[in-house]
Design an enzyme around this catalytic site. Structure first.
Site, mmCIF file in Angstrom:
data_model
loop_
_atom_site.group_PDB
_atom_site.id
_atom_site.type_symbol
_atom_site.label_atom_id
_atom_site.label_comp_id
_atom_site.label_asym_id
_atom_site.label_seq_id
_atom_site.Cartn_x
_atom_site.Cartn_y
_atom_site.Cartn_z
ATOM 1 N N LYS A 183 39.704 29.365 26.857
ATOM 2 C CA LYS A 183 38.476 29.799 27.436
ATOM 3 C C LYS A 183 38.295 31.116 27.705
ATOM 4 O O LYS A 183 38.982 31.485 28.445
ATOM 5 C CB LYS A 183 38.229 28.697 28.707
ATOM 6 C CG LYS A 183 36.737 28.542 29.186
ATOM 7 C CD LYS A 183 35.721 28.010 28.175
ATOM 8 C CE LYS A 183 34.412 27.521 28.866
ATOM 9 N NZ LYS A 183 34.520 26.680 30.032
ATOM 10 N N HIS A 184 37.391 31.848 27.243
ATOM 11 C CA HIS A 184 36.973 33.094 27.525
ATOM 12 C C HIS A 184 38.375 33.992 27.260
ATOM 13 O O HIS A 184 38.757 35.015 28.224
ATOM 14 C CB HIS A 184 36.656 33.286 28.927
ATOM 15 C CG HIS A 184 35.218 32.619 29.292
ATOM 16 N ND1 HIS A 184 34.200 32.937 28.409
ATOM 17 C CD2 HIS A 184 35.168 31.784 30.320
ATOM 18 C CE1 HIS A 184 33.218 32.059 29.187
ATOM 19 N NE2 HIS A 184 33.816 31.469 30.018
ATOM 20 N N ASN A 225 46.863 40.528 35.263
ATOM 21 C CA ASN A 225 48.230 40.064 35.321
ATOM 22 C C ASN A 225 48.299 38.555 34.856
ATOM 23 O O ASN A 225 47.549 37.804 35.366
ATOM 24 C CB ASN A 225 48.577 40.465 36.803
ATOM 25 C CG ASN A 225 49.074 41.871 37.117
ATOM 26 O OD1 ASN A 225 49.549 42.454 36.366
ATOM 27 N ND2 ASN A 225 48.366 42.356 38.327
ATOM 28 N N HIS A 237 45.696 43.613 28.054
ATOM 29 C CA HIS A 237 44.348 44.065 28.765
ATOM 30 C C HIS A 237 43.027 43.897 27.952
ATOM 31 O O HIS A 237 42.916 43.369 26.705
ATOM 32 C CB HIS A 237 44.205 45.374 29.139
ATOM 33 C CG HIS A 237 45.448 45.736 29.914
ATOM 34 N ND1 HIS A 237 46.680 46.381 29.646
ATOM 35 C CD2 HIS A 237 45.294 45.729 31.495
ATOM 36 C CE1 HIS A 237 47.185 46.500 30.687
ATOM 37 N NE2 HIS A 237 46.571 46.037 31.921
#
Length: 529
Positions: free
Chosen positions: A280-281, A423, A529
């Site tokens: 999800k996302h 993180n 990232h």
């Protein structure tokens, strides 16, 4: 600049001869004179067409194994001459240069040659010189000349000739010129990218990037953003090469999330058993192994049932009927797998908005790939994270060593953490995620969020305690302080895998020993990232 331009003379010289005789016949039927070279000329003649060799037009034979055949003023003059300038027309007459109104060229199969693993010299011989030169000449003079570089444009050209009594419009010629310049740019990109790798140039002074249009999106990440999908021509199994069996078109976000899901599930070798990832996302909300795909799906779903709604499901084995029935119990955007049974497809057929994608296999996560990310004013380029650690790479740093079962969970958690936005904190129990904390500015917060999710799921499932009790936990980068580790211990984690390398490693190790936790270092981090 004129609008309609007549088409009386064409030069056809192609490596991919798909549709060549069809085009040649259609042009000849319209009274167009055909010029050609080598194999293209032979194919046209074999089809019963009258063709004139370029060598006859130039008065210069092909030589040097075909390296020199179209690099001649008669060819380029015929392509570049402006029909509206008296000086150009006079020069054509003086030097016996006939106009060329249509150029049909596709290039030596350089990309395919590289993909087959050909040696350096073979790749060099498959770099086209005359083709790109002619394409650029014709495209520059698109006010008068048509240039076709894609087989897909043959019918559009013929339809234009039919609609305009053997002439083409400026709009078509401009569109063809745009395609032509993009093709030569992509070709040069392929050559320069290959050569950089072949000679070991890690940071060449200039880099170029190319793609081939696949589809237009309804919008991008948000409804006010336009977007399209371009493929890079590689055959890596995944969303770009998958076959879509049903459902509406993939959206921008669908493609991004499906890619993330399939790359994650590929971490788990199908010969070791079924595995399922729910995304999800772009972050996993559940990843698990199981004795069957159905069991793996249920275990992944039980990590975070709330987030799984409207998610992407990726499987490392072909989808079966039982798993398909479980998946359709909630709304799911996309399912991607290396195959699907007919029975599974029938189950999905009742869900018209659910997209089912199948691939020819799983991507090789150890294969070197270059990744790109745009920033304002530039592009970041790096190798894809293909980092891998095995049991032998792990260093036990605590007084207590992990058990064999704990080691299996630690390595599982480590593979998942690699695909979680940093993180990242991932709790795993019995080779299934039971809590995932992603994308937080603080590693402590990631540990807390993952634990809270596990508590919520325990309440939902009626369990006496969260599944983080007795779990393994992975951190994608080192714990800079002991606080993040202590949050994981408070959640019930009994063993930890992390890169190590903090200035306070001794402090973190001491805290683990005091809590009776086993901890291993990988010596490798997985920032995402």
């Amino acid at each position: 600049m004129t609008d309609l331009a007549p088409l009386r003379r064409a030069l056809l010289s192609v490596s991919d001869k798909t549709g060549l005789t069809h085009l040649g016949r259609a042009l000849a039927a319209r009274g167009v004179e055909l010029l050609s070279t080598g194999g293209s000329a032979k194919a046209l003649r074999d089809a019963g067409l009258e063709v004139r060799d370029v060598a006859d037009v130039t008065g210069f034979p092909e030589m040097m194994d075909g390296r020199v055949k179209t690099l001649h003023p008669v060819v380029h003059g015929g392509l570049l001459a402006r029909r509206d300038l008296e000086g150009h027309r006079d020069a054509m007459v003086e030097h016996n240069i006939g106009p060329i109104d249509l150029l049909v060229v596709n290039l030596y199969p350089f990309e395919e040659t590289v993909a087959k693993g050909a040696d350096f010299d073979t790749c060099i011989e498959n770099i086209d010189i005359g083709g790109p030169a002619m394409i650029r000449s014709a495209a520059k003079n698109h006010a008068f000349v048509n240039v076709v570089t894609d087989v897909e444009d043959y019918d559009a050209l013929l339809a234009e000739l039919d609609a305009n009594d053997g002439q083409t419009t400026l709009a078509l010629r401009q569109r063809l010129a745009l395609t032509a310049y993009a093709r030569t740019a992509a070709y040069d990109t392929a050559v320069s990218t290959w050569m950089a790798g072949a000679i070991g140039a890690e940071t060449p002074r200039r880099r170029s990037f190319s793609g081939t249009y696949k589809q237009t999106m309804r919008y991008g990440e948000n409804s006010h953003q336009s977007a399209a999908f371009y493929t890079d021509g590689t055959d890596r199994p995944g969303v770009a090469t998958a076959m879509q069996h049903q459902g509406k078109e993939l959206s921008y976000n669908n493609i991004n999330d499906t890619d993330a899901a399939f790359e994650l599930v590929a971490e788990f070798d199908p010969t070791d058993g079924p595995a399922v990832a729910i995304i999800k996302h772009a972050n996993p909300c559940g990843v698990a192994r199981g004795a069957t795909l159905l069991e793996a799906y249920q275990n992944a779903f039980d990590c975070d049932r709330t987030s799984a709604f409207g998610g992407i499901v990726a499987l490392n084995q072909p989808l079966d009927e039982d798993t398909a029935k479980a998946i359709v119990e909630i709304f799911t955007e996309v399912v991607i797998a290396p195959g699907a049974s007919d029975a599974a497809k029938t189950v999905f057929a009742a869900k018209k908005n659910l997209r089912l994608l199948t691939t020819d296999g799983l991507p090789d996560l150890k294969a070197p790939i270059t990744t790109y990310r745009q920033v304002a004013g530039g592009m970041l380029v790096q190798d894809k994270d293909t980092g891998f650690v095995s049991m032998d790479d792990l260093k036990v740093v605590t007084k207590v060593a992990p058990t064999k079962a704990q080691m299996a969970d630690l390595l599982f958690a480590w593979k998942v953490a690699k695909h979680v936005k940093s993180n990242a904190i991932v709790y795993v129990k019995d080779t299934a995620t039971v809590g995932v904390g992603a994308g937080q500015m603080s590693r402590v917060d990631s540990a807390l969020i993952a634990a809270k999710k596990a508590e919520r799921m325990a309440a939902t499932m009626g369990l006496p305690e969260p599944l983080t009790k007795g779990s393994a936990v992975a951190s994608d980068a080192f714990f800079p302080f002991a606080d993040g580790l202590m949050e994981a211990a408070a959640a019930g984690a009994t063993c930890v895998i992390q890169p190590g390398g903090s200035m306070r490693d001794d402090e973190v190790i001491a805290a683990a020993d005091e809590a009776g936790i086993a901890m291993v270092f990988t010596g490798m981090r997985h920032f995402r990232h």
